[in-house]
Every structure is written in structure tokens, then in C-alpha cells.
Design a protein around this motif. Structure first.
Motif, PDB file in Angstrom:
ATOM      1  N   LEU A  10       2.163  -5.753  -8.687  1.00 34.13           N
ATOM      2  CA  LEU A  10       2.691  -4.386  -8.792  1.00 34.13           C
ATOM      3  C   LEU A  10       3.942  -4.223  -7.945  1.00 34.13           C
ATOM      4  O   LEU A  10       3.980  -4.668  -6.799  1.00 34.13           O
ATOM      5  N   THR A  11       4.959  -3.597  -8.515  1.00 36.84           N
ATOM      6  CA  THR A  11       6.117  -3.165  -7.732  1.00 36.84           C
ATOM      7  C   THR A  11       5.839  -1.727  -7.310  1.00 36.84           C
ATOM      8  O   THR A  11       5.651  -0.855  -8.173  1.00 36.84           O
ATOM      9  N   PHE A  12       5.745  -1.483  -6.017  1.00 35.83           N
ATOM     10  CA  PHE A  12       5.366  -0.149  -5.522  1.00 35.83           C
ATOM     11  C   PHE A  12       6.136   0.128  -4.253  1.00 35.83           C
ATOM     12  O   PHE A  12       6.082  -0.656  -3.297  1.00 35.83           O
ATOM     13  N   GLU A  13       6.893   1.238  -4.270  1.00 41.57           N
ATOM     14  CA  GLU A  13       7.669   1.579  -3.083  1.00 41.57           C
ATOM     15  C   GLU A  13       6.854   2.528  -2.211  1.00 41.57           C
ATOM     16  O   GLU A  13       6.591   3.664  -2.616  1.00 41.57           O
ATOM     17  N   ARG A  14       6.419   2.077  -1.041  1.00 37.35           N
ATOM     18  CA  ARG A  14       5.657   2.929  -0.122  1.00 37.35           C
ATOM     19  C   ARG A  14       6.642   3.781   0.663  1.00 37.35           C
ATOM     20  O   ARG A  14       7.508   3.256   1.377  1.00 37.35           O
ATOM     21  N   LEU A  15       6.527   5.103   0.540  1.00 41.23           N
ATOM     22  CA  LEU A  15       7.450   6.016   1.218  1.00 41.23           C
ATOM     23  C   LEU A  15       6.892   6.405   2.585  1.00 41.23           C
ATOM     24  O   LEU A  15       5.679   6.454   2.772  1.00 41.23           O
ATOM     25  N   LEU A  16       7.803   6.729   3.487  1.00 43.46           N
ATOM     26  CA  LEU A  16       7.371   7.292   4.764  1.00 43.46           C
ATOM     27  C   LEU A  16       6.799   8.687   4.504  1.00 43.46           C
ATOM     28  O   LEU A  16       7.255   9.374   3.585  1.00 43.46           O
TER      29      LEU A  16
END
Ligand code: IYR
Length: 227
Positions: A10-16
Motif C-alpha cells: 500500500l502507498t499511504f501518506e501518514r499525515l501529522l
């Protein structure tokens, strides 16, 4: 024969956390300004805004990933005129004869009637079709029916994304459902597996556009939290 599942990371951008809140609040406040518009300017709209909105809609989740939708974009003035004429004929019949008093009373706060000038004024109509079943060519060149799942739900989700994209692009829309809608299949030459789902005029609002004074339910009426 069944296709086996193939997996990929999975490509997943974890945000602050502060970025999550900022994005969430910004989207909410933009979406709260969306209104259904019934008076359109004839001013042209950049086609890429329409194309990007359809591409966004096509990212929607769908039953068995069957993507049971077709988006027909109508810009041709003569075709828009024909769609308006056919829609107004059906709508006139509905308002004058088919709709119950209860239905008309429910619509009264919106101030709608059978006149649909927006179907000609808006530079684009996006006519969304639901593929009730699929049509696939088999090896002998014979068309075969493929069962589709949750098409109504899938297309509804896609239309939600479409409306959000168009709104964020600074355009006005109307979710219009002339009833019955079968004339759209005839005018647009759609195949028998497709059923018209909604017509969405898209453009800039007319300079003097007015919208009904209506409100959305407060969150406490629509959100139940059980912890
Ligand atoms: N299709 C008609 C009537 C109509 C029905 C509903 I439900 C609405 O939310 C709005 C209108 C029309 O387009 O006027």
C-alpha cells in the motif's frame, strides 16, 4: 476460471495530526459552501475541470471493483436543446399529473417546477449512466452479460466525488433527475446495459442566481457516537 488476487504494498501518506486537522477542516468548510444551482451562466468552462472531475469520480470504490459507470459529457448546443425539451416534457407531465400532493409539498421549499432552462444554459451536462450489468466480448466475438454488484451504491459514491471535485474547482452543479430518464439513453445512444442515473449541469452560476433558503441538519441530528 477465477482470477486470483495479486497484492502489492500500500502507498499511504501518514499525515501529522495538525496536518490531518487542517485538511479535514479546510475540506469541511469548502464543502459547506456547496449549493445546488438552477440558474447558470452560459460562460464557457475549461474542459480539463470536467475531465478531472470525471477522473476523480472514477477513483470511487465500487462493487467487485466493476466500476459500473459511464459519464457522458454533453457540450453540443443542439443536443442540450433536445435533452431540455425531452426533460421538460417528462417533468411537465410529472408536476401536472404524476407526482403526489405529498411529493409536491416536500419539494415546495425548493421552488422547483417543470421549466429546466439550466439544461441549455450550462456549458456542460454530465449525464451519468449506471451499468446495470456488464457486456463482455467472449472469444467468439459474442457479447456476454456479466453480473454487476451494488451498482446504485457505487455510482452514488462516484457522483459524490464528482460533485466535490467540481465544487472545489469553483464550479456550480445541480443533481437533476428528470423522471423517467429513459429518453437520455435514446438521445445519447447508450447501450441496453446502461441506465441513466442523474444529469448534472455544470458551469458558473448566473450573475443573479438565487438559491432556496434551506439548511442542512445539525450534526447532532445525523451523528450518533457510541463509545
Ligand atoms: N425531478 C423533478 C422533481 C424533483 C424531485 C426531487 I426528490 C428534488 O429534490 C427536486 C426536484 C425536478 O427536477 O424538478
Amino acid at each position: 476460471m477465477h482470477d486470483e488476487a495479486v497484492f502489492t504494498p500500500l502507498t499511504f501518506e501518514r499525515l501529522l495530526p495538525q496536518e490531518q486537522l487542517a485538511q479535514s477542516r479546510a475540506f469541511l468548510s469548502r464543502m459547506r459552501t456547496r449549493r445546488s444551482v438552477r440558474q447558470f451562466s452560459t460562460e464557457p468552462v475549461a474542459f480539463e475541470l470536467i475531465e478531472n472531475a470525471v477522473a476523480t469520480a472514477a477513483t470511487a470504490p465500487s462493487g467487485a471493483n466493476q466500476q459500473p459507470w459511464t459519464f457522458v459529457v454533453v457540450a453540443d448546443a443542439e443536443l442540450k436543446r433536445q435533452i431540455r425539451a425531452a426533460a421538460e416534457a417528462e417533468e411537465r407531465e410529472s408536476y401536472e399529473r404524476r407526482m403526489s400532493e405529498e411529493w409536491k409539498a416536500a419539494l415546495a421549499p425548493l421552488g422547483t417546477d417543470w421549466h429546466k432552462p439550466h439544461l441549455e444554459d450550462a456549458p456542460y451536462l454530465i449525464v451519468v449512466f449506471q451499468q446495470v450489468y456488464g457486456l463482455e466480448m467472449d472469444a467468439d466475438g459474442v457479447a456476454r452479460k456479466v453480473k454487476h454488484y451494488y451498482t446504485t451504491e457505487s455510482v452514488g459514491i462516484a457522483v459524490g466525488l464528482l460533485l466535490a471535485s467540481l465544487h472545489l474547482a469553483g464550479l456550480a452543479t445541480l443533481t437533476h433527475t428528470p423522471s423517467p430518464m429513459s429518453f437520455l439513453s435514446d438521445l445519447l445512444g447508450r447501450p441496453p446495459n446502461e441506465r441513466a442515473y442523474v444529469v448534472i449541469p455544470v458551469g458558473y452560476p448566473a450573475a443573479d442566481a438565487q438559491v432556496p433558503t434551506i439548511t442542512k441538519k445539525p450534526l447532532r441530528d445525523v451523528l450518533i457516537v457510541q463509545r
